[in-house]
Design a protein around this motif. Sequence first.
Motif, PDB file in Angstrom:
ATOM      1  N   GLN A  47       6.768  14.857  -6.905  1.00  0.00           N
ATOM      2  CA  GLN A  47       7.387  14.171  -5.763  1.00  0.00           C
ATOM      3  C   GLN A  47       8.130  12.906  -6.195  1.00  0.00           C
ATOM      4  N   GLU A  48       9.225  12.640  -5.472  1.00  0.00           N
ATOM      5  CA  GLU A  48       9.983  11.414  -5.725  1.00  0.00           C
ATOM      6  C   GLU A  48      10.405  10.793  -4.402  1.00  0.00           C
ATOM      7  N   VAL A  49      10.521   9.479  -4.436  1.00  0.00           N
ATOM      8  CA  VAL A  49      11.144   8.743  -3.349  1.00  0.00           C
ATOM      9  C   VAL A  49      12.351   8.031  -3.934  1.00  0.00           C
ATOM     10  N   VAL A  50      13.509   8.206  -3.323  1.00  0.00           N
ATOM     11  CA  VAL A  50      14.742   7.594  -3.819  1.00  0.00           C
ATOM     12  C   VAL A  50      15.299   6.699  -2.719  1.00  0.00           C
ATOM     13  N   LEU A  51      15.598   5.455  -3.054  1.00  0.00           N
ATOM     14  CA  LEU A  51      16.190   4.547  -2.073  1.00  0.00           C
ATOM     15  C   LEU A  51      17.654   4.317  -2.451  1.00  0.00           C
ATOM     16  N   ASN A 110       0.847  -1.208   0.000  1.00  0.00           N
ATOM     17  CA  ASN A 110       0.000   0.000   0.000  1.00  0.00           C
ATOM     18  C   ASN A 110       0.879   1.254   0.000  1.00  0.00           C
ATOM     19  N   ALA A 111       1.804   1.287  -0.911  1.00  0.00           N
ATOM     20  CA  ALA A 111       2.792   2.379  -0.928  1.00  0.00           C
ATOM     21  C   ALA A 111       2.117   3.735  -1.082  1.00  0.00           C
ATOM     22  N   GLU A 112       2.776   4.737  -0.509  1.00  0.00           N
ATOM     23  CA  GLU A 112       2.265   6.109  -0.641  1.00  0.00           C
ATOM     24  C   GLU A 112       2.242   6.467  -2.128  1.00  0.00           C
ATOM     25  N   ARG A 139      11.673  -4.360  -7.470  1.00  0.00           N
ATOM     26  CA  ARG A 139      10.517  -4.117  -6.599  1.00  0.00           C
ATOM     27  C   ARG A 139       9.817  -2.797  -6.927  1.00  0.00           C
ATOM     28  N   LEU A 140      10.589  -1.822  -7.453  1.00  0.00           N
ATOM     29  CA  LEU A 140      10.019  -0.489  -7.714  1.00  0.00           C
ATOM     30  C   LEU A 140       9.439  -0.372  -9.123  1.00  0.00           C
ATOM     31  N   LYS A 141       9.573  -1.432  -9.891  1.00  0.00           N
ATOM     32  CA  LYS A 141       9.102  -1.402 -11.281  1.00  0.00           C
ATOM     33  C   LYS A 141       7.634  -0.971 -11.343  1.00  0.00           C
ATOM     34  N   GLY A 142       7.355   0.006 -12.202  1.00  0.00           N
ATOM     35  CA  GLY A 142       5.969   0.443 -12.400  1.00  0.00           C
ATOM     36  C   GLY A 142       5.447   1.381 -11.319  1.00  0.00           C
ATOM     37  N   MET A 143       6.291   1.690 -10.319  1.00  0.00           N
ATOM     38  CA  MET A 143       5.824   2.592  -9.246  1.00  0.00           C
ATOM     39  C   MET A 143       6.248   4.017  -9.581  1.00  0.00           C
ATOM     40  N   LYS A 144       5.283   4.846  -9.911  1.00  0.00           N
ATOM     41  CA  LYS A 144       5.578   6.207 -10.364  1.00  0.00           C
ATOM     42  C   LYS A 144       6.307   7.019  -9.286  1.00  0.00           C
ATOM     43  N   GLY A 145       7.444   7.586  -9.680  1.00  0.00           N
ATOM     44  CA  GLY A 145       8.172   8.472  -8.777  1.00  0.00           C
ATOM     45  C   GLY A 145       9.131   7.770  -7.828  1.00  0.00           C
ATOM     46  N   TYR A 146       9.129   6.449  -7.812  1.00  0.00           N
ATOM     47  CA  TYR A 146      10.046   5.713  -6.933  1.00  0.00           C
ATOM     48  C   TYR A 146      11.311   5.338  -7.713  1.00  0.00           C
TER      49      TYR A 146
END
Length: 253
Positions: free
Chosen positions: A37-41, A29-31, A54-61
């Motif tokens: 906005q971006e989230v960078v790991l 249930n990711a934000e 794991r981040l495939k297809g997740m916009k902004g990650y």
Amino acid sequence: MRKQIAAANWKMNLTLPEATKLLNELLENAEALADAQEVVLAVPFPYLMLVKERLKGMKGYRVAAQNCHHKLAGAYTGEVSASILASLGIEDCVLGHSERREYQQETDAELSQKVDRCLEVGIRPIFCCGEPLSVRESGAQDEFVAAQIRAGLFHLSPEAITGLVIAYEPIWAIGTGKTASSEQAQEMHASIRKVLADQYGSSVANEIPILYGGSVKGANAAELFANPDVDGGLVGGASLQANEFRQIMRALK
Ligand code: PGA
């Protein structure tokens, strides 16, 4: 609007089972992120592909490396180049973290080459700067950070420098629980933006996200990020706890 970024810096933490658990907690249930906005790991090298998948297809990650070598290839055993990272599809790379400047003796000259290697292969550098406590106590922090920025970045063209993210991380606030006050963060970020504007003009300076790092937590992120020149955070300790980091993500403008 400039990008607003919550960047996690895992440093040399988390075994594979621990990293997997954290990813599950973060990404379930990711934000959802707004357009700017971006989230960078920023994760240890061995986890880059796992996180990327794991981040495939997740916009902004996005996934980031924590370092790369200043040459594109060669006989440098144990090192990883920007071109290797680019070939894996890695989009970002943290450069010049104060821990690397201190423990690996990274110099401004070497960092300026790392910036070039990343940009050559299409990786966005997250360029770290920040003063030690002694400099803060002497009141010379603005000039100290300006010198790091000039030495690391001012060889770049205006087009190139807009491809960067800058992270201001006062060394006395990293891992100490002692956050810069909201005023101290805004003052320094405005000072960095002025240094950029004096060299490149204000429209270029206004495009570059400047993140704050140093004991950012769920409880202080919203106040820090509310400042006009603070475009998010680079987060160490609190990024290892899903609840904390999710709260930080929600604090983005
Ligand atoms: P901290 O680290 O959040 O644990 O202070 C920040 C960093 O070093 O990037």
